[in-house]
Motif scaffolding. Sequence first.
Motif, PDB file in Angstrom:
ATOM      1  N   GLU A 127       0.830  -1.206   0.000  1.00 22.49           N
ATOM      2  CA  GLU A 127       0.000   0.000   0.000  1.00 22.49           C
ATOM      3  C   GLU A 127       0.863   1.253   0.000  1.00 22.49           C
ATOM      4  N   GLY A 128       1.956   1.233   0.764  1.00 17.19           N
ATOM      5  CA  GLY A 128       2.855   2.381   0.819  1.00 17.19           C
ATOM      6  C   GLY A 128       3.510   2.657  -0.522  1.00 17.19           C
ATOM      7  N   LYS A 129       3.895   1.611  -1.220  1.00 13.00           N
ATOM      8  CA  LYS A 129       4.481   1.783  -2.551  1.00 13.00           C
ATOM      9  C   LYS A 129       3.478   2.410  -3.511  1.00 13.00           C
ATOM     10  N   ALA A 130       2.238   1.924  -3.454  1.00 13.34           N
ATOM     11  CA  ALA A 130       1.195   2.473  -4.320  1.00 13.34           C
ATOM     12  C   ALA A 130       0.956   3.946  -4.018  1.00 13.34           C
ATOM     13  N   ASN A 131       0.999   4.314  -2.743  1.00 16.05           N
ATOM     14  CA  ASN A 131       0.822   5.717  -2.358  1.00 16.05           C
ATOM     15  C   ASN A 131       1.973   6.580  -2.857  1.00 16.05           C
ATOM     16  N   LYS A 132       3.197   6.069  -2.769  1.00 18.53           N
ATOM     17  CA  LYS A 132       4.364   6.815  -3.256  1.00 18.53           C
ATOM     18  C   LYS A 132       4.236   7.118  -4.744  1.00 18.53           C
ATOM     19  N   LEU A 133       3.787   6.120  -5.514  1.00 15.39           N
ATOM     20  CA  LEU A 133       3.626   6.337  -6.951  1.00 15.39           C
ATOM     21  C   LEU A 133       2.554   7.383  -7.218  1.00 15.39           C
ATOM     22  N   GLY A 134       1.505   7.385  -6.416  1.00 16.74           N
ATOM     23  CA  GLY A 134       0.480   8.404  -6.571  1.00 16.74           C
ATOM     24  C   GLY A 134       1.028   9.809  -6.362  1.00 16.74           C
ATOM     25  N   GLN A 135       1.952   9.966  -5.422  1.00 14.24           N
ATOM     26  CA  GLN A 135       2.580  11.267  -5.198  1.00 14.24           C
ATOM     27  C   GLN A 135       3.366  11.718  -6.428  1.00 14.24           C
ATOM     28  N   VAL A 155       1.354  -2.968  -9.975  1.00 19.24           N
ATOM     29  CA  VAL A 155       0.953  -4.234  -9.375  1.00 19.24           C
ATOM     30  C   VAL A 155       2.006  -4.643  -8.355  1.00 19.24           C
ATOM     31  N   GLY A 156       1.554  -5.260  -7.298  1.00 18.28           N
ATOM     32  CA  GLY A 156       2.479  -5.731  -6.270  1.00 18.28           C
ATOM     33  C   GLY A 156       1.930  -6.968  -5.598  1.00 18.28           C
ATOM     34  N   TYR A 157       2.841  -7.774  -5.080  1.00 13.43           N
ATOM     35  CA  TYR A 157       2.407  -8.917  -4.279  1.00 13.43           C
ATOM     36  C   TYR A 157       2.477  -8.505  -2.823  1.00 13.43           C
ATOM     37  N   ASP A 158       1.324  -8.496  -2.178  1.00 12.64           N
ATOM     38  CA  ASP A 158       1.230  -8.100  -0.776  1.00 12.64           C
ATOM     39  C   ASP A 158       1.567  -9.311   0.095  1.00 12.64           C
ATOM     40  N   LEU A 159       2.749  -9.304   0.696  1.00  9.67           N
ATOM     41  CA  LEU A 159       3.198 -10.437   1.502  1.00  9.67           C
ATOM     42  C   LEU A 159       2.349 -10.617   2.757  1.00  9.67           C
ATOM     43  N   LYS A 160       1.810  -9.531   3.306  1.00  6.18           N
ATOM     44  CA  LYS A 160       0.974  -9.640   4.497  1.00  6.18           C
ATOM     45  C   LYS A 160      -0.370 -10.275   4.163  1.00  6.18           C
ATOM     46  N   ARG A 161      -0.964  -9.884   3.060  1.00 12.99           N
ATOM     47  CA  ARG A 161      -2.260 -10.432   2.659  1.00 12.99           C
ATOM     48  C   ARG A 161      -2.124 -11.765   1.940  1.00 12.99           C
ATOM     49  N   GLY A 162      -0.946 -12.004   1.359  1.00  6.55           N
ATOM     50  CA  GLY A 162      -0.750 -13.218   0.585  1.00  6.55           C
ATOM     51  C   GLY A 162      -1.506 -13.213  -0.719  1.00  6.55           C
ATOM     52  N   GLU A 163      -1.522 -12.057  -1.414  1.00 11.94           N
ATOM     53  CA  GLU A 163      -2.238 -11.945  -2.689  1.00 11.94           C
ATOM     54  C   GLU A 163      -1.631 -10.846  -3.543  1.00 11.94           C
ATOM     55  N   GLY A 164      -1.877 -10.936  -4.845  1.00 15.46           N
ATOM     56  CA  GLY A 164      -1.471  -9.873  -5.746  1.00 15.46           C
ATOM     57  C   GLY A 164      -2.495  -8.756  -5.752  1.00 15.46           C
ATOM     58  N   ARG A 165      -2.024  -7.520  -5.988  1.00 16.65           N
ATOM     59  CA  ARG A 165      -2.912  -6.352  -5.986  1.00 16.65           C
ATOM     60  C   ARG A 165      -2.628  -5.483  -7.199  1.00 16.65           C
ATOM     61  N   ILE A 166      -3.667  -4.822  -7.700  1.00 22.38           N
ATOM     62  CA  ILE A 166      -3.577  -3.980  -8.891  1.00 22.38           C
ATOM     63  C   ILE A 166      -4.070  -2.583  -8.538  1.00 22.38           C
ATOM     64  N   PHE A 167      -3.274  -1.548  -8.899  1.00 18.83           N
ATOM     65  CA  PHE A 167      -3.654  -0.166  -8.629  1.00 18.83           C
ATOM     66  C   PHE A 167      -3.599   0.648  -9.922  1.00 18.83           C
ATOM     67  N   LYS A 168      -4.634   1.458 -10.128  1.00 19.38           N
ATOM     68  CA  LYS A 168      -4.642   2.400 -11.243  1.00 19.38           C
ATOM     69  C   LYS A 168      -4.669   3.814 -10.679  1.00 19.38           C
ATOM     70  N   SER A 239       5.856  -9.295 -20.836  1.00 21.80           N
ATOM     71  CA  SER A 239       4.970  -9.869 -19.821  1.00 21.80           C
ATOM     72  C   SER A 239       5.790 -10.303 -18.616  1.00 21.80           C
ATOM     73  N   LYS A 240       5.221 -10.085 -17.428  1.00 22.70           N
ATOM     74  CA  LYS A 240       5.884 -10.485 -16.186  1.00 22.70           C
ATOM     75  C   LYS A 240       4.845 -11.073 -15.227  1.00 22.70           C
ATOM     76  N   PHE A 241       5.284 -12.083 -14.458  1.00 23.70           N
ATOM     77  CA  PHE A 241       4.475 -12.622 -13.371  1.00 23.70           C
ATOM     78  C   PHE A 241       4.975 -12.025 -12.060  1.00 23.70           C
ATOM     79  N   VAL A 242       4.040 -11.570 -11.226  1.00 21.79           N
ATOM     80  CA  VAL A 242       4.370 -11.008  -9.920  1.00 21.79           C
ATOM     81  C   VAL A 242       3.744 -11.918  -8.863  1.00 21.79           C
ATOM     82  N   THR A 243       4.598 -12.642  -8.129  1.00 18.16           N
ATOM     83  CA  THR A 243       4.114 -13.620  -7.159  1.00 18.16           C
ATOM     84  C   THR A 243       4.900 -13.497  -5.850  1.00 18.16           C
ATOM     85  N   ALA A 244       4.595 -14.375  -4.910  1.00 13.82           N
ATOM     86  CA  ALA A 244       5.318 -14.390  -3.643  1.00 13.82           C
ATOM     87  C   ALA A 244       6.783 -14.759  -3.837  1.00 13.82           C
ATOM     88  N   HIS A 245       7.116 -15.377  -4.962  1.00 14.93           N
ATOM     89  CA  HIS A 245       8.496 -15.766  -5.254  1.00 14.93           C
ATOM     90  C   HIS A 245       9.269 -14.668  -5.967  1.00 14.93           C
TER      91      HIS A 245
END
Length: 271
Positions: A127-135, A155-168, A239-245
């Motif tokens: 979430e912090g990374k997404a906010n930084k990009l918004g700035q 897009v980022g993989y949220d390690l705390k939530r254990g899921e990928g997230r997409i921000f526009k 193309s890129k895959f964004v995962t926990a790995h």
Amino acid sequence: MKLPYLPDYDGSSFFDFVSTHHPELALRSHGMATVHDQMPTVGPVTVPSATTVLALKYQQGVVIAGDRRATEGFQIADRRIEKVFKIDDWSAMAIAGAAGPCIEMAKLFQTELEHYEKLEGMPLSCEGKANKLGQMVKANLPMVFQGLVVMPLYVGYDLKRGEGRIFKYDITGGKYEESDYHAIGSGGKDARNTMREHFRRGLSEQDALKLALLSLYNAADDDVGTGGPDLIRGIYPTSKFVTAHGITDVSDDILRAVYDEMMTARRSRET
């Protein structure tokens, strides 16, 4: 002992440091009047523009992809431009808009996150990374009036939530999270239509890649600014895959095989 040529700055944000001490390198939104004083109003300038990028979720994370064409008016400015960038070990960014500022923003975002992690000893949250990009998008607002629009898809993989997230984002830096998929750029609507028709939750990695490439292919079929696969020159979407790995690049061999299968299926339907 403080070196005399280094300014007094205690923050962990590289972007804020540059904006404060070298504003000519990173324009801030409150500098809009200064920008207009220095730059005569001549209307939007014509620069190479990156076109269509997208992201969609699947079981293990997110796939992010973009075509390779950059246009300048009615001309093709570049057939091999990179629009999808690895930002850190668990996030990636795709860009649409004025190609030069878009690429510079991606590089600055990479440096921002590296700088923060080195000073704080830990990475920012997703979430912090997404906010930084918004700035950063907000800081580019003065240049929007000169036609230099920068529209990222993060897009980022949220390690705390254990899921990928997409921000526009919108041009003012507003951040919005998408639950399943999104596409931006001149062919974004066409790509979204394809994803809307074929997307389902819990896609496998291979099916997610196929849908991403199909969406770009259909966008290129209807939008002159979006480049399709160039089988002669061997140019395929990034193309890129964004995962926990981490971040995994999809090789051209895999992309070629997916497109060969897609072309064969289409030819069989038409005969």
